[in-house]
Design a protein around this motif. Structure first.
Motif, PDB file in Angstrom:
ATOM      1  N   LEU A 105       0.536  -1.062  -0.009  1.00  0.00           N
ATOM      2  CA  LEU A 105      -0.208   0.239   0.099  1.00  0.00           C
ATOM      3  C   LEU A 105       0.583   1.010   0.260  1.00  0.00           C
ATOM      4  N   VAL A 106       2.055   1.336   1.966  1.00  0.00           N
ATOM      5  CA  VAL A 106       2.945   2.290   1.270  1.00  0.00           C
ATOM      6  C   VAL A 106       3.774   2.715  -0.429  1.00  0.00           C
ATOM      7  N   LEU A 107       3.881   1.213  -0.890  1.00  0.00           N
ATOM      8  CA  LEU A 107       4.555   1.650  -2.138  1.00  0.00           C
ATOM      9  C   LEU A 107       4.459   2.491  -3.104  1.00  0.00           C
ATOM     10  N   ARG A 108       2.378   1.579  -3.685  1.00  0.00           N
ATOM     11  CA  ARG A 108       1.519   1.584  -4.234  1.00  0.00           C
ATOM     12  C   ARG A 108       1.369   3.867  -4.307  1.00  0.00           C
ATOM     13  N   TYR A 109       1.277   4.046  -2.640  1.00  0.00           N
ATOM     14  CA  TYR A 109       0.942   5.500  -3.345  1.00  0.00           C
ATOM     15  C   TYR A 109       2.288   6.454  -3.465  1.00  0.00           C
ATOM     16  N   ALA A 110       3.230   5.416  -2.955  1.00  0.00           N
ATOM     17  CA  ALA A 110       4.724   6.523  -4.194  1.00  0.00           C
ATOM     18  C   ALA A 110       4.720   6.283  -5.241  1.00  0.00           C
ATOM     19  N   ARG A 111       4.612   5.666  -5.485  1.00  0.00           N
ATOM     20  CA  ARG A 111       3.564   5.231  -7.320  1.00  0.00           C
ATOM     21  C   ARG A 111       3.323   6.091  -8.202  1.00  0.00           C
ATOM     22  N   GLU A 112       1.628   5.401  -7.696  1.00  0.00           N
ATOM     23  CA  GLU A 112       0.968   6.395  -7.901  1.00  0.00           C
ATOM     24  C   GLU A 112      -0.002   7.688  -7.756  1.00  0.00           C
ATOM     25  N   HIS A 113       0.684   8.274  -6.563  1.00  0.00           N
ATOM     26  CA  HIS A 113      -0.241   9.727  -5.730  1.00  0.00           C
ATOM     27  C   HIS A 113       1.218  10.097  -5.579  1.00  0.00           C
ATOM     28  N   GLY A 114       2.153  10.232  -5.948  1.00  0.00           N
ATOM     29  CA  GLY A 114       3.594  11.196  -5.447  1.00  0.00           C
ATOM     30  C   GLY A 114       3.367  10.846  -4.139  1.00  0.00           C
ATOM     31  N   LEU A 115       3.182  10.801  -3.238  1.00  0.00           N
ATOM     32  CA  LEU A 115       3.950  10.077  -1.750  1.00  0.00           C
ATOM     33  C   LEU A 115       5.615   9.333  -1.612  1.00  0.00           C
ATOM     34  N   PRO A 116       6.502  11.092  -0.553  1.00  0.00           N
ATOM     35  CA  PRO A 116       7.748  10.491  -0.732  1.00  0.00           C
ATOM     36  C   PRO A 116       7.897   9.365  -0.333  1.00  0.00           C
ATOM     37  N   ALA A 117       7.207   8.684   0.084  1.00  0.00           N
ATOM     38  CA  ALA A 117       7.740   7.307   0.603  1.00  0.00           C
ATOM     39  C   ALA A 117       8.531   6.463   0.615  1.00  0.00           C
ATOM     40  N   ILE A 118       9.219   5.674   1.889  1.00  0.00           N
ATOM     41  CA  ILE A 118      10.164   5.216   1.565  1.00  0.00           C
ATOM     42  C   ILE A 118       9.782   3.634   2.517  1.00  0.00           C
ATOM     43  N   ALA A 119       9.800   2.706   2.998  1.00  0.00           N
ATOM     44  CA  ALA A 119       9.607   1.034   3.231  1.00  0.00           C
ATOM     45  C   ALA A 119      10.493   0.840   4.078  1.00  0.00           C
ATOM     46  N   MET A 120      10.798   1.025   5.246  1.00  0.00           N
ATOM     47  CA  MET A 120      11.792   0.092   5.927  1.00  0.00           C
ATOM     48  C   MET A 120      11.680  -1.373   6.724  1.00  0.00           C
ATOM     49  N   CYS A 121      12.309  -2.309   5.950  1.00  0.00           N
ATOM     50  CA  CYS A 121      11.967  -3.946   5.974  1.00  0.00           C
ATOM     51  C   CYS A 121      12.748  -3.867   7.260  1.00  0.00           C
ATOM     52  N   VAL A 122      12.200  -3.862   8.545  1.00  0.00           N
ATOM     53  CA  VAL A 122      13.677  -4.139   9.809  1.00  0.00           C
ATOM     54  C   VAL A 122      13.515  -4.822  10.321  1.00  0.00           C
ATOM     55  N   SER A 123      14.275  -5.535  10.398  1.00  0.00           N
ATOM     56  CA  SER A 123      14.038  -7.196  11.754  1.00  0.00           C
ATOM     57  C   SER A 123      14.096  -7.124  12.778  1.00  0.00           C
ATOM     58  N   THR A 124      14.569  -8.522  13.431  1.00  0.00           N
ATOM     59  CA  THR A 124      13.812  -8.515  15.093  1.00  0.00           C
ATOM     60  C   THR A 124      14.975  -7.334  15.904  1.00  0.00           C
ATOM     61  N   THR A 125      14.521  -6.551  16.719  1.00  0.00           N
ATOM     62  CA  THR A 125      15.328  -5.426  17.087  1.00  0.00           C
ATOM     63  C   THR A 125      15.624  -5.758  19.147  1.00  0.00           C
ATOM     64  N   TYR A 126      16.594  -5.064  18.886  1.00  0.00           N
ATOM     65  CA  TYR A 126      17.530  -5.609  20.099  1.00  0.00           C
ATOM     66  C   TYR A 126      18.290  -3.802  20.848  1.00  0.00           C
ATOM     67  N   GLY A 127      17.745  -3.688  22.072  1.00  0.00           N
ATOM     68  CA  GLY A 127      18.900  -3.246  22.994  1.00  0.00           C
ATOM     69  C   GLY A 127      17.893  -2.841  24.394  1.00  0.00           C
ATOM     70  N   SER A 128      18.484  -1.570  24.463  1.00  0.00           N
ATOM     71  CA  SER A 128      18.323  -1.210  25.727  1.00  0.00           C
ATOM     72  C   SER A 128      16.418  -0.176  25.616  1.00  0.00           C
ATOM     73  N   GLY A 129      16.231   0.500  26.509  1.00  0.00           N
ATOM     74  CA  GLY A 129      14.937   1.421  26.405  1.00  0.00           C
ATOM     75  C   GLY A 129      13.463   0.135  26.025  1.00  0.00           C
ATOM     76  N   ASP A 130      13.743  -1.246  26.015  1.00  0.00           N
ATOM     77  CA  ASP A 130      12.185  -1.497  25.841  1.00  0.00           C
ATOM     78  C   ASP A 130      11.321  -1.946  27.201  1.00  0.00           C
ATOM     79  N   TRP A 131      10.800  -0.465  27.579  1.00  0.00           N
ATOM     80  CA  TRP A 131      10.007  -0.504  28.133  1.00  0.00           C
ATOM     81  C   TRP A 131       8.973  -1.154  28.494  1.00  0.00           C
ATOM     82  N   GLY A 132       8.294  -2.082  26.786  1.00  0.00           N
ATOM     83  CA  GLY A 132       6.463  -2.453  26.587  1.00  0.00           C
ATOM     84  C   GLY A 132       7.194  -3.848  27.201  1.00  0.00           C
TER      85      GLY A 132
END
Length: 341
Positions: free
Chosen positions: A153-180
């Motif tokens: 959907l995001v990439l289609r909005y970039a193609r068809e509607h000119g929205l300056p969108a970029i998709a970041m395919c993030v993997s499993t995240t580790y680190g401090s501050g995992d309050w949730g």
């Protein structure tokens, strides 16, 4: 420059927010009413309260900003009723994109950075996967399908509607501050506290430090190409190794037992059957176990080449996460000891 982080109270969103503030930007955040915002409460940001269906708040928050970082996602891949996944991940994203499109027409929106997932690329055992590998919509779990549809959907909005969108395919995240206390963060906490009774053998995940993932998001706004997606992952690492590193950093023995993969599948099958019979949500199911198994390594060279991204070894972030949990437990212990009898 003014930046907006939607979902700034989440694990990744809070780190994006902290780095933007640290970089000297004016930062707006949008969070749900009643959300736990401890991860950003100490930051000087302009706060907008509302959810992704509150168009008035969305419009006000986006007005006049240069970059929007969209960090909202429902990650509960174990839900027996997947409707909430599609409601948030697909329809919620669509609603925000429509508002962003309207705001873009009225102003100078420069980039819309979307938090996608590495599950949206096709992974095959024995093959190194890049952004060019398109996943086939066949046999996907509802969670993965919702992430694939959202990214499309995001990439289609970039193609068809000119929205300056970029998709970041993030993997499993580790680190401090995992309050949730994310599910993968809970594994580190359990190992650091010496309370993780076992680990599942044969489980490997693509992983990245949450600070490095946040930096990739910010670099994408500066250097990323509109309509592209970028794989954000440092390496593949086993669950057992994550637990071992966390335990070692905390100075406690690692989990003594390992559940063989066939037994893990048997337990997951039982969890799936129970969920169907009782209409309850079981975190260990065949669907969730499939998510834990990375079929092949990811190639993040596109992010390095085009964004200038240089991730640290994810082991450093696992150690930081272990120190976070140990420090949090110690702070709670001291606070309790200081209370009058």
């Amino acid at each position: 420059m003014t930046k907006l982080v939607i979902g700034a109270n989440g694990f990744l969103g809070s780190h994006v927010t902290r780095q933007l503030v640290g970089d000297g930007h004016q930062v707006r955040v949008m969070v749900r009413d009643g959300a736990n915002t401890i991860a950003i409460d100490d930051l000087d940001v302009e706060r907008f309260v509302g959810d992704i269906w509150d168009n008035d708040v969305l419009r006000a928050a986006m007005a006049g900003v240069d970059d929007v970082y969209y960090c909202v996602v429902d990650t509960r891949g174990w839900l027996s009723d997947p409707a909430p996944l599609f409601h948030t991940n697909v329809e919620g994203t669509r609603n925000v994109l429509e508002v962003a499109r309207a705001v873009q027409n009225d102003g100078d929106l420069r980039r819309f950075i979307f938090t996608s997932s590495y599950v949206t690329v096709e992974r095959r055992r024995g093959t190194t996967t890049s952004e060019t590998h398109i996943i086939k919509d066949k046999g996907l779990t509802p969670y993965v399908r919702s992430r694939v549809q959202a990214e499309e959907l995001v990439l289609r909005y970039a193609r068809e509607h000119g929205l300056p969108a970029i998709a970041m395919c993030v993997s499993t995240t580790y680190g401090s501050g995992d309050w949730g206390r994310t599910p993968h963060g809970a594994i580190i906490a359990g190992a650091a506290f010496g309370k993780l009774p076992f680990v599942m053998g044969g489980i490997e995940l693509e992983a990245v430090g949450v600070d490095d993932a946040a930096r990739a998001m910010i670099l994408a706004a500066e250097h990323g190409r509109v309509g592209e997606r970028y794989l954000i992952s440092e390496k593949m690492i086993s669950n057992a190794e994550v637990a071992r590193i966390a335990a070692a950093e905390a100075g406690v023995p690692p989990p003594a037992k390992t559940i063989p993969l066939p037994l893990a599948y048997a337990l997951a099958a039982l969890g799936t059957a129970k969920a169907r019979l009782t209409k309850t949500d079981e975190k260990l199911s065949l669907g969730s176990l499939r998510l834990m198994r990375a079929e092949g390594p990811l190639d993040h060279s596109k992010a390095v080449r085009e964004l200038g991204w240089q991730p640290r070894p994810v082991e450093e972030s696992i150690r930081e996460a272990a120190r976070f949990w140990v420090g949090l437990r110690e702070a709670k212990r001291q606070a309790k000891a200081a209370q009058p009898d």
